[in-house]
Scaffold this active site. Structure first.
Site, PDB file in Angstrom:
ATOM      1  N   GLY A 105      19.885 -26.436   8.026  1.00 44.37           N
ATOM      2  CA  GLY A 105      19.587 -26.836   9.406  1.00 44.37           C
ATOM      3  C   GLY A 105      18.129 -26.827   9.803  1.00 44.37           C
ATOM      4  O   GLY A 105      17.706 -27.607  10.647  1.00 44.37           O
ATOM      5  N   ARG A 132      22.180 -35.064  11.301  1.00 49.05           N
ATOM      6  CA  ARG A 132      20.971 -34.226  11.263  1.00 49.05           C
ATOM      7  C   ARG A 132      19.727 -35.061  11.585  1.00 49.05           C
ATOM      8  O   ARG A 132      18.702 -34.530  11.981  1.00 49.05           O
ATOM      9  CB  ARG A 132      20.789 -33.622   9.862  1.00 49.05           C
ATOM     10  CG  ARG A 132      21.854 -32.619   9.472  1.00 49.05           C
ATOM     11  CD  ARG A 132      21.443 -31.917   8.195  1.00 49.05           C
ATOM     12  NE  ARG A 132      22.530 -31.217   7.542  1.00 49.05           N
ATOM     13  CZ  ARG A 132      22.883 -29.958   7.805  1.00 49.05           C
ATOM     14  NH1 ARG A 132      22.244 -29.272   8.707  1.00 49.05           N
ATOM     15  NH2 ARG A 132      23.891 -29.396   7.146  1.00 49.05           N
ATOM     16  N   ASP A 163      23.711 -30.158  12.230  1.00 46.10           N
ATOM     17  CA  ASP A 163      24.769 -31.100  11.837  1.00 46.10           C
ATOM     18  C   ASP A 163      26.067 -30.889  12.595  1.00 46.10           C
ATOM     19  O   ASP A 163      26.291 -29.851  13.220  1.00 46.10           O
ATOM     20  CB  ASP A 163      25.066 -30.952  10.336  1.00 46.10           C
ATOM     21  CG  ASP A 163      25.817 -29.649  10.039  1.00 46.10           C
ATOM     22  OD1 ASP A 163      25.345 -28.581  10.460  1.00 46.10           O
ATOM     23  OD2 ASP A 163      26.895 -29.706   9.405  1.00 46.10           O
ATOM     24  N   LYS A 195      20.910 -19.176  21.471  1.00 38.91           N
ATOM     25  CA  LYS A 195      22.044 -19.213  22.404  1.00 38.91           C
ATOM     26  C   LYS A 195      22.183 -17.843  23.080  1.00 38.91           C
ATOM     27  O   LYS A 195      22.814 -16.926  22.545  1.00 38.91           O
ATOM     28  CB  LYS A 195      23.333 -19.583  21.651  1.00 38.91           C
ATOM     29  CG  LYS A 195      23.377 -21.029  21.188  1.00 38.91           C
ATOM     30  CD  LYS A 195      24.741 -21.368  20.599  1.00 38.91           C
ATOM     31  CE  LYS A 195      24.780 -22.761  20.028  1.00 38.91           C
ATOM     32  NZ  LYS A 195      26.032 -23.041  19.291  1.00 38.91           N
ATOM     33  N   GLU A 219      14.311 -20.350  11.542  1.00 34.53           N
ATOM     34  CA  GLU A 219      15.707 -20.740  11.817  1.00 34.53           C
ATOM     35  C   GLU A 219      15.737 -21.932  12.766  1.00 34.53           C
ATOM     36  O   GLU A 219      14.873 -22.047  13.641  1.00 34.53           O
ATOM     37  CB  GLU A 219      16.441 -19.570  12.488  1.00 34.53           C
ATOM     38  CG  GLU A 219      17.367 -18.778  11.580  1.00 34.53           C
ATOM     39  CD  GLU A 219      18.641 -19.516  11.194  1.00 34.53           C
ATOM     40  OE1 GLU A 219      18.662 -20.752  11.172  1.00 34.53           O
ATOM     41  OE2 GLU A 219      19.628 -18.831  10.891  1.00 34.53           O
ATOM     42  N   ASP A 220      16.737 -22.769  12.626  1.00 33.16           N
ATOM     43  CA  ASP A 220      16.926 -23.850  13.591  1.00 33.16           C
ATOM     44  C   ASP A 220      17.533 -23.302  14.881  1.00 33.16           C
ATOM     45  O   ASP A 220      17.103 -23.622  15.981  1.00 33.16           O
ATOM     46  CB  ASP A 220      17.814 -24.960  13.003  1.00 33.16           C
ATOM     47  CG  ASP A 220      19.090 -24.430  12.359  1.00 33.16           C
ATOM     48  OD1 ASP A 220      19.232 -23.194  12.216  1.00 33.16           O
ATOM     49  OD2 ASP A 220      19.958 -25.242  11.998  1.00 33.16           O
ATOM     50  N   PHE A 240      27.890 -26.424  21.776  1.00 38.77           N
ATOM     51  CA  PHE A 240      27.690 -26.886  20.406  1.00 38.77           C
ATOM     52  C   PHE A 240      26.665 -28.005  20.470  1.00 38.77           C
ATOM     53  O   PHE A 240      26.796 -28.942  21.261  1.00 38.77           O
ATOM     54  CB  PHE A 240      29.004 -27.377  19.806  1.00 38.77           C
ATOM     55  CG  PHE A 240      28.846 -27.835  18.383  1.00 38.77           C
ATOM     56  CD1 PHE A 240      28.628 -26.921  17.372  1.00 38.77           C
ATOM     57  CD2 PHE A 240      28.901 -29.185  18.065  1.00 38.77           C
ATOM     58  CE1 PHE A 240      28.462 -27.336  16.057  1.00 38.77           C
ATOM     59  CE2 PHE A 240      28.746 -29.616  16.758  1.00 38.77           C
ATOM     60  CZ  PHE A 240      28.528 -28.685  15.749  1.00 38.77           C
ATOM     61  N   VAL A 241      25.613 -27.897  19.652  1.00 38.55           N
ATOM     62  CA  VAL A 241      24.532 -28.892  19.702  1.00 38.55           C
ATOM     63  C   VAL A 241      24.318 -29.533  18.333  1.00 38.55           C
ATOM     64  O   VAL A 241      24.615 -28.915  17.302  1.00 38.55           O
ATOM     65  CB  VAL A 241      23.209 -28.268  20.226  1.00 38.55           C
ATOM     66  CG1 VAL A 241      23.309 -27.940  21.699  1.00 38.55           C
ATOM     67  CG2 VAL A 241      22.824 -27.025  19.427  1.00 38.55           C
ATOM     68  N   ASP A 245      22.810 -18.295  16.948  1.00 35.72           N
ATOM     69  CA  ASP A 245      24.041 -18.365  17.748  1.00 35.72           C
ATOM     70  C   ASP A 245      24.585 -16.945  17.924  1.00 35.72           C
ATOM     71  O   ASP A 245      24.321 -16.284  18.923  1.00 35.72           O
ATOM     72  CB  ASP A 245      25.019 -19.303  17.042  1.00 35.72           C
ATOM     73  CG  ASP A 245      26.358 -19.418  17.742  1.00 35.72           C
ATOM     74  OD1 ASP A 245      26.501 -18.863  18.839  1.00 35.72           O
ATOM     75  OD2 ASP A 245      27.274 -20.046  17.188  1.00 35.72           O
TER      76      ASP A 245
HETATM   77  P1  IMP Z   1      24.584 -17.467  13.609  1.00 39.23           P
HETATM   78  O1  IMP Z   1      24.617 -16.753  12.273  1.00 39.23           O
HETATM   79  O2  IMP Z   1      25.902 -17.359  14.338  1.00 39.23           O
HETATM   80  O3  IMP Z   1      23.412 -17.027  14.463  1.00 39.23           O
HETATM   81  O4  IMP Z   1      24.450 -19.010  13.334  1.00 39.23           O
HETATM   82  C1  IMP Z   1      23.331 -19.563  12.743  1.00 39.23           C
HETATM   83  C2  IMP Z   1      23.677 -20.847  12.010  1.00 39.23           C
HETATM   84  O5  IMP Z   1      24.903 -21.452  12.495  1.00 39.23           O
HETATM   85  C3  IMP Z   1      22.596 -21.873  12.236  1.00 39.23           C
HETATM   86  O6  IMP Z   1      21.571 -21.764  11.288  1.00 39.23           O
HETATM   87  C4  IMP Z   1      23.369 -23.185  12.145  1.00 39.23           C
HETATM   88  O7  IMP Z   1      23.463 -23.583  10.788  1.00 39.23           O
HETATM   89  C5  IMP Z   1      24.747 -22.854  12.647  1.00 39.23           C
HETATM   90  N1  IMP Z   1      24.905 -23.196  14.075  1.00 39.23           N
HETATM   91  C6  IMP Z   1      24.945 -22.342  15.130  1.00 39.23           C
HETATM   92  N2  IMP Z   1      25.141 -22.987  16.294  1.00 39.23           N
HETATM   93  C7  IMP Z   1      25.204 -24.312  15.956  1.00 39.23           C
HETATM   94  C8  IMP Z   1      25.382 -25.506  16.748  1.00 39.23           C
HETATM   95  O8  IMP Z   1      25.511 -25.500  17.987  1.00 39.23           O
HETATM   96  N3  IMP Z   1      25.368 -26.672  16.048  1.00 39.23           N
HETATM   97  C9  IMP Z   1      25.232 -26.754  14.695  1.00 39.23           C
HETATM   98  N4  IMP Z   1      25.080 -25.661  13.926  1.00 39.23           N
HETATM   99  C10 IMP Z   1      25.055 -24.443  14.555  1.00 39.23           C
END
Ligand code: IMP
Length: 193
Positions: A49, A170, A164, A136, A104-105, A157-158, A108
């Site tokens: 991402g 992407r 993606d 988030k 990081e992109d 969700f984005v 969440d």
């Molecule tokens: P986390 O481990 O829950 O913080 O999630 C991080 C990863 O989940 C990111 O690097 C993304 O790959 C994916 N992700 C989280 N939210 C989204 C979203 O809204 N759209 C697409 N991918 C997401």
């Protein structure tokens, strides 16, 4: 409101324009350039991402630096986190004694960040910081520390700008958020991707 685009039958609407993303990246890079004067940090991009954000950010970095990449498991085809993280590609660089910046992109739940801190922390970096384009605010686990945050967003969700939906879209230049399904009324889609 701009007309939505449709992906896999779901409607998304623009949330953050390409222009705002560019301006934010300049501002984030400015902070990092000030904080790392005289140092040679290692930027670690989290695949897949972050690849577009990473490439745009790194070109605004004025201090000498190195790059490397980690690949973690993603959502797969889903729109919510599976709640577990797996390492798919490890680092090739030496971490010990280095100033590490994880790129990081989106944060969440914060599980990926936590996973990386546990992976990289024991390798004794001189310092370890995290930069994310999106954060988030409402879904992140309490205690998840991120040093540089681009945009704080709700738990939508984005997609786009590297993010993606089932590995697609992407390449969109802006960031789009999922619209809740409307009962009865349907907005015609502008683009089908
Ligand atoms: P986390 O481990 O829950 O913080 O999630 C991080 C990863 O989940 C990111 O690097 C993304 O790959 C994916 N992700 C989280 N939210 C989204 C979203 O809204 N759209 C697409 N991918 C997401």
């Amino acid at each position: 409101m701009a007309r939505p685009i449709r992906v896999n039958g779901d409607a998304f609407v623009e949330m953050i324009s390409e222009r705002r993303i560019k301006a934010k990246i300049k501002s984030l890079a400015g902070q990092i350039n000030r904080d790392y004067q005289g140092k040679i940090p290692v930027f670690i991009g989290i695949l897949n991402g972050s690849f577009i954000f990473f490439a745009d950010l790194i070109r605004e970095i004025a201090v000498d630096c190195e790059v490397d990449f980690l690949k973690l498991s993603s959502y797969g085809d889903a729109k919510i986190s599976a709640g577990n993280v797996r390492l798919l590609k490890d680092l090739n660089c030496q971490v010990e004694g280095r100033d590490i910046i994880i790129v990081e992109d989106i944060v969440d739940t914060g599980l990926s960040i936590e996973y990386m801190r546990h992976l990289i922390g024991p390798q004794n970096p001189k310092s370890l910081k995290v930069v994310t384009l999106l954060y988030k605010t409402d879904s992140v686990k309490p205690g998840t520390h991120v040093d540089y945050i681009g945009f704080r967003i709700p738990t939508d969700f984005v997609i786009g700008y590297g993010l993606d939906y089932a590995q697609r879209v992407r390449n969109l230049k802006a960031i789009y958020r999922l619209l809740p399904p409307k009962k009865g009324k349907r907005t015609p889609a502008k683009v089908q991707v």
